[in-house]
Design an enzyme around this catalytic site. Structure first.
Site, mmCIF file in Angstrom:
data_model
loop_
_atom_site.group_PDB
_atom_site.id
_atom_site.type_symbol
_atom_site.label_atom_id
_atom_site.label_comp_id
_atom_site.label_asym_id
_atom_site.label_seq_id
_atom_site.Cartn_x
_atom_site.Cartn_y
_atom_site.Cartn_z
ATOM 1 C CG ASP A 61 -0.269 -0.381 2.519
ATOM 2 O OD1 ASP A 61 0.978 -0.430 2.557
ATOM 3 O OD2 ASP A 61 -0.967 -0.631 3.514
ATOM 4 C CG ASP A 95 -8.621 -1.010 11.913
ATOM 5 O OD1 ASP A 95 -7.649 -1.711 11.547
ATOM 6 O OD2 ASP A 95 -9.087 -0.088 11.213
ATOM 7 C CG HIS A 101 -5.937 -2.076 8.868
ATOM 8 N ND1 HIS A 101 -6.156 -0.751 9.156
ATOM 9 C CD2 HIS A 101 -4.597 -2.232 8.945
ATOM 10 C CE1 HIS A 101 -5.005 -0.147 9.386
ATOM 11 N NE2 HIS A 101 -4.048 -1.025 9.272
ATOM 12 C CD GLU A 130 -8.631 1.365 7.760
ATOM 13 O OE1 GLU A 130 -8.579 0.426 8.574
ATOM 14 O OE2 GLU A 130 -8.008 2.437 7.930
#
Ligand code: GLP
Length: 249
Positions: free
Chosen positions: A56, A125, A127, A132
């Site tokens: 990413d 979280d 991810h 997400e």
């Protein structure tokens, strides 16, 4: 953890010198990269036939920005080893046509023969890459809006919270699941909940790392703190202890 991860990478490169590696950024894989650089300096590893694809990149940061993932990878890894620059792929955060770029990136991965080993961290979280909560588990490389909690987590690297990019370009969960092997790394107490949800919770788009439960060859490498919420911890230790005597498959 980093040394164990480096051994896995070395094993892949020894078996296949022209392996395709999927690279991750963040603080978690830093020790792994340092160890690989050390192994390269001791001539235990050669990267001259390796191809890499990063997971990413932030949208809007020029490659020279100290917090861009281009800069991170160059500083912490690429400038220390002998991967031919033309074999290095990192999503562009400054392209004018994101949809076309994402298609091209997927195509490049296919043309390279697919990813042999994907290195992954995990967000607090749950991810992976920048997928997400709520991301489709069959998603491909695309533009994502970051969760506010991710922006908060990553604000520590920027002078001001306002400077943290809001968008990113990321491999999809489906892209990641096509890697032949996956190494998920996590350290620290603040990852314990995400790790437990990913490893022992239901497969759900709310914890995109949980999709790895469907992957045929994923290994999770943790420190004590990141492993501290696992319910089946005793069993995992037992498995490791008994592994050397297991019948060879
Ligand atoms: C970012 C990256 C992820 C990474 C996560 C955790 O969100 N896109 O690939 O796994 O941060 O980062 P850290 O290792 O710094 O905790």
């Amino acid at each position: 953890m980093s040394i164990a991860a480096a051994r896995e990478v070395a094993q892949v490169l020894n078996a296949k010198p022209n392996a395709v590696l999927g690279m991750a950024t963040g603080s978690t894989p830093l020790g792994l990269y340092q160890e690989l650089v050390r192994m390269y300096a001791r001539r235990e590893l050669d990267f001259s036939h390796v191809t890499t694809f990063n997971l990413d990149e932030y949208v809007g940061l020029p490659v020279s920005h100290p917090q861009s993932y281009h800069h991170f990878m160059h500083e912490h890894f690429f400038r220390h080893v002998n991967i031919p620059p033309q074999n290095v792929h990192i999503p562009s955060g400054t392209t004018t046509n994101y949809a076309a770029f994402c298609d091209w990136y997927e195509q490049r991965i296919r043309e390279a023969g697919g990813i042999d080993l994907q290195i992954l961290g995990i967000g607090s979280d749950g991810h992976i890459a920048f997928n997400e909560p709520g991301s489709s588990l069959s998603s491909r490389t695309r533009l994502k809006t970051l969760a506010k909690s991710t922006i908060d987590d990553n604000a520590r690297f920027f002078k001001e919270r306002d400077e943290v990019p809001i968008y990113a370009i990321t491999m999809g969960v489906g892209t990641i699941l096509e890697a032949r092997r996956v190494l998920l790394l996590a350290t620290g107490k603040n990852k314990a909940g995400a790790v437990a949800a990913a490893v022992e919770g239901p497969v759900a788009s709310m914890i995109t790392a949980s999709a790895l439960q469907m992957h045929p060859n994923t290994q999770v490498l943790l420190d004590e703190e990141a492993a501290s919420s696992l319910k089946m911890r005793d069993y995992y230790d037992w498995v490791q202890e008994k592994k050397p005597n297991a019948p060879k498959v």
